[in-house]
Design a protein around this motif. Structure first.
Motif, short mmCIF file in Angstrom:
data_model
loop_
_atom_site.label_atom_id
_atom_site.label_comp_id
_atom_site.label_asym_id
_atom_site.label_seq_id
_atom_site.Cartn_x
_atom_site.Cartn_y
_atom_site.Cartn_z
N THR A 1 -7.20 2.89 -2.32
CA THR A 1 -5.79 2.76 -1.97
C THR A 1 -4.98 2.49 -3.23
OG1 THR A 1 -6.34 1.90 0.23
CG2 THR A 1 -4.12 1.45 -0.59
N GLN B 1 -6.01 -6.00 5.91
CA GLN B 1 -5.15 -4.81 5.94
C GLN B 1 -4.59 -4.63 7.34
OE1 GLN B 1 -6.97 -1.29 4.12
NE2 GLN B 1 -8.63 -2.61 3.47
N TYR C 1 0.84 -1.19 0.00
CA TYR C 1 0.00 0.00 0.00
C TYR C 1 0.88 1.24 0.00
CZ TYR C 1 -3.69 -3.21 1.61
OH TYR C 1 -4.58 -4.23 1.73
N ARG D 1 -2.04 9.43 3.39
CA ARG D 1 -2.98 10.09 2.49
C ARG D 1 -2.24 10.55 1.24
NH1 ARG D 1 -8.01 12.37 2.36
NH2 ARG D 1 -8.16 14.36 1.29
N TRP E 1 -5.01 1.81 -8.61
CA TRP E 1 -6.00 2.08 -7.56
C TRP E 1 -6.90 0.88 -7.34
CZ3 TRP E 1 -5.52 6.13 -4.56
CH2 TRP E 1 -4.86 7.26 -5.03
N ASN F 1 -11.15 0.11 -1.42
CA ASN F 1 -10.93 -0.58 -0.15
C ASN F 1 -11.97 -1.67 0.09
OD1 ASN F 1 -8.89 1.27 0.09
ND2 ASN F 1 -9.41 1.86 2.18
N CYS G 1 -0.58 4.74 -0.70
CA CYS G 1 -1.34 5.84 -0.11
C CYS G 1 -2.83 5.60 -0.37
CB CYS G 1 -0.90 7.19 -0.68
SG CYS G 1 -1.15 7.38 -2.46
N SER G 2 -3.66 6.38 0.30
CA SER G 2 -5.10 6.22 0.13
C SER G 2 -5.79 7.58 0.11
CB SER G 2 -5.68 5.35 1.24
OG SER G 2 -5.50 5.99 2.49
N ASN H 1 -13.44 4.98 -0.11
CA ASN H 1 -12.01 4.88 0.17
C ASN H 1 -11.31 4.06 -0.90
OD1 ASN H 1 -11.78 6.15 2.90
ND2 ASN H 1 -13.31 4.60 3.35
N SER I 1 -2.48 3.83 6.15
CA SER I 1 -1.92 4.25 4.87
C SER I 1 -1.78 5.76 4.87
CB SER I 1 -2.84 3.79 3.74
OG SER I 1 -2.29 4.16 2.50
#
Length: 63
Positions: free
Chosen positions: A35, A56, A22, A62, A47, A50, A24-25, A33, A60
């Protein structure tokens, strides 16, 4: 409109059990959402909602 949305077409599927890194999200304009992930051992990234991610751990950054 920018960012990941469900209306974007899926170009790859990850098999159950695939290890993802991962990066970023974000939360898009619809409150969903997403990630940005990379498949372990490859340069394949993109991408993922979620809703499609399980097991998970951690948080993560941002995007």
């Amino acid at each position: 409109m920018s960012g990941p949305y469900q209306t974007c077409s899926a170009v790859k599927l990850a098999k159950n059990g695939t290890k993802l890194w991962y990066h970023c999200s974000i939360v898009n304009a619809y409150g969903n959402n997403w990630t940005y992930v990379r498949v372990e051992g490859t340069n394949t990234s993109g991408w993922m909602s979620n809703d499609n991610l399980t097991n998970q751990t951690g948080t993560s950054t941002r995007c």
